[in-house]
Design an enzyme around this catalytic site. Structure first.
Site, PDB file in Angstrom:
ATOM      1  N   SER A 207      17.900  47.817  92.245  1.00 12.07           N
ATOM      2  CA  SER A 207      19.099  47.314  92.945  1.00 12.07           C
ATOM      3  C   SER A 207      18.902  47.075  94.442  1.00 12.07           C
ATOM      4  O   SER A 207      19.763  47.428  95.245  1.00 12.07           O
ATOM      5  CB  SER A 207      20.282  48.289  92.735  1.00 12.07           C
ATOM      6  OG  SER A 207      20.365  48.736  91.412  1.00 12.07           O
ATOM      7  N   GLU A 326      23.204  45.921  87.032  1.00  9.21           N
ATOM      8  CA  GLU A 326      24.581  45.973  86.524  1.00  9.21           C
ATOM      9  C   GLU A 326      24.954  44.705  85.754  1.00  9.21           C
ATOM     10  O   GLU A 326      25.988  44.671  85.094  1.00  9.21           O
ATOM     11  CB  GLU A 326      25.581  46.285  87.645  1.00  9.21           C
ATOM     12  CG  GLU A 326      25.726  45.211  88.687  1.00  9.21           C
ATOM     13  CD  GLU A 326      26.734  45.563  89.808  1.00  9.21           C
ATOM     14  OE1 GLU A 326      27.084  46.730  89.998  1.00  9.21           O
ATOM     15  OE2 GLU A 326      27.133  44.623  90.504  1.00  9.21           O
TER      16      GLU A 326
END
Ligand SMILES: O=C(O)C1=C[C@@H](OP(=O)(O)O)[C@@H](O)[C@H](O)C1
Ligand SMILES: C=C(OP(=O)(O)O)C(=O)O
Length: 438
Positions: A207, A326
């Protein structure tokens, strides 16, 4: 705010009888809203947040900051338009109790804030929050001079004994299980006496766009941050101590929550306009323009927003999602409906998200007749004709929206506990049926 459905209720996912053609106004970004709240609470003057996301994760963040003495007023923006929060920072105080729910941003971003408070701050949350990794934040805060009582597992529940200030300085952590460890330490870093230098020592770091979001937002409130990208050492971030400004910030739409709507255009061969899609952003959801184009759609960024058009064909993809983990559930849902196999890689850390997302996606898609296998760091998805059935969601908002995407193309899919979307998108069922003109 949450849909009026009990956790065990089954929501009949609407089946799309034709191509969707809709404009969908997607509410604000969870990640931006929760960073903005933390930075405004640590600032030396009041600030505004316009169009903040109001969802379970962001209301938990606001509630926690209020419990520590920060005033957050409901109101209209300074120019009299748009809904806004006015944040009035004050001396952070304990004793207080913080409910983190299952919000990664709350459980990781707030212990460093609590270390600056005067008094003990107790952190607790949903049962799943006890299983999510927090060792990077706990160990780092101890190295930086904080006193924390936990049960020795490096996880919730815990109490941070705030001493009113924290020494800060250099710290080494392994953030391979969550980028939020790095973001958490950087966000409060300007308020530590010596600032902070965070060194990531693990083999991988997920991320990265979310870490860039943290750095950009810190700089926007006046912090000085050195990063690997600005000529610093690889895997080292440095924040100089200093006061933070109160700003007037408008929150971008949540591009990860735009995903199911873009996916709807892709799998039905339709068209969706998402107004206010930012031209430049650190949100990982911006990668959808490229990923969903490779999977068969096309997109155009116009003055009105992002127009995404499906071609009628949906292709498989081989992609490393480590930067944008995500997005995995939504991409897996589309991949299950594609005309060729997919390999999703780089997302082993999803096993410690809201649920074990790799196991959950495998089980639920296979129970509808799919052929998904888990790999060491992702999924292999071989599309097969799917049939209706119950799609379990494991209290995971992105499982619910992924199931809804499959339901557009497969009759008879019923989503368990669609209300779990309230974590980041409380209006999901209404936006979804609105998109379909129902
Ligand atoms: O900092 C953030 O706002 C987030 C970082 C990511 O966490 P991980 O690095 O733990 O995957 C992401 O998955 C999460 O939804 C939001
Ligand atoms: C992983 C997620 O959330 P959290 O902020 O709780 O980590 C997510 O929203 O997909």
């Amino acid at each position: 705010m949450a849909p009026n459905t009990a956790p065990t209720a089954l929501w009949p996912a609407p089946y799309a009888s034709g191509a969707v053609d809709a404009t969908v106004h997607v509410p604000g970004s969870k990640s931006v809203t929760n960073r903005a709240l933390v930075l405004a609470a640590l600032a030396s003057e009041p600030g505004w947040l316009r169009r903040p996301l109001r969802s379970r994760d962001t209301l938990l963040m606001a509630g926690a900051l209020r419990a520590m003495g920060v005033e957050i007023e409901e109101g209209v923006g300074p120019d009299g338009t748009g809904e806004a929060w006015r944040v009035l920072p004050d001396g952070l105080q304990g004793p207080a109790t913080v409910d983190v729910g299952n919000a990664g941003t709350v459980m990781r971003f707030l212990p460093p804030v609590a270390a600056l408070a005067d008094g003990p701050i107790r952190f607790d949350g949903d049962p799943r929050s006890y299983e999510r990794p927090l060792h990077g934040v706990i160990d780092a805060l101890r190295q930086l001079g904080a006193r924390i009582d936990d049960d020795g597992r490096g996880a919730l529940p815990l109490t941070v004994h705030g001493g009113g200030a924290l020494d800060g300085g250099p710290v080494s952590i392994d953030a391979s299980s969550s980028s939020q460890f790095v973001s958490a330490l950087l966000l409060s870093g300007p308020r530590f006496n010596q600032g902070v230098e965070v060194r990531h020592t693990g083999a991988t770091l997920p991320s990265l766009p979310h870490i860039r979001m943290t750095v950009d937002m810190l700089r926007a409130v006046g912090a000085q941050v050195d990063t690997p990208e600005s000529g610093g050492e690889p895997n080292v971030w440095r924040v100089t101590p200093g006061a933070l400004l109160g700003r007037d910030l408008t929150v971008e739409p949540d591009l990860s929550n735009a995903q199911p709507f873009l996916a709807a255009a892709l799998v039905t061969g339709g068209k969706v306009l998402i107004p206010d899609w930012p031209e430049r952003t650190t949100q990982p959801g911006d990668r959808l323009r490229e990923i969903f184009t490779e999977m068969g759609g096309s997109c155009e960024l116009t003055d009105y927003g992002l127009v995404f058009t499906g071609s009628g064909a949906v292709h498989g993809i081989d992609v490393d999602l480590g930067d944008v983990g995500e997005l995995t559930p939504g991409i897996a849902a589309v991949a299950a409906l594609a005309d060729s196999p997919s390999t999703l890689r780089g997302v082993a850390h999803l096993r410690l998200h809201e649920t074990d997302r790799l196991a959950a996606l495998t089980k639920e898609i296979n129970e509808l007749g799919g052929d998904v296998t888990e790999t060491a760091d992702g999924l292999h998805i071989r599309p097969r004709p799917l049939h209706g059935g119950v799609f379990h969601t494991y209290d995971d908002h992105r499982m619910a929206t992924a199931g809804a995407v499959i339901g557009l193309a497969v009759e008879g899919v019923r989503i368990e506990n669609v209300a779990t979307t309230a974590k980041t998108l409380p209006d999901f069922p209404e936006l979804w049926t609105g998109m379909l003109g129902q």
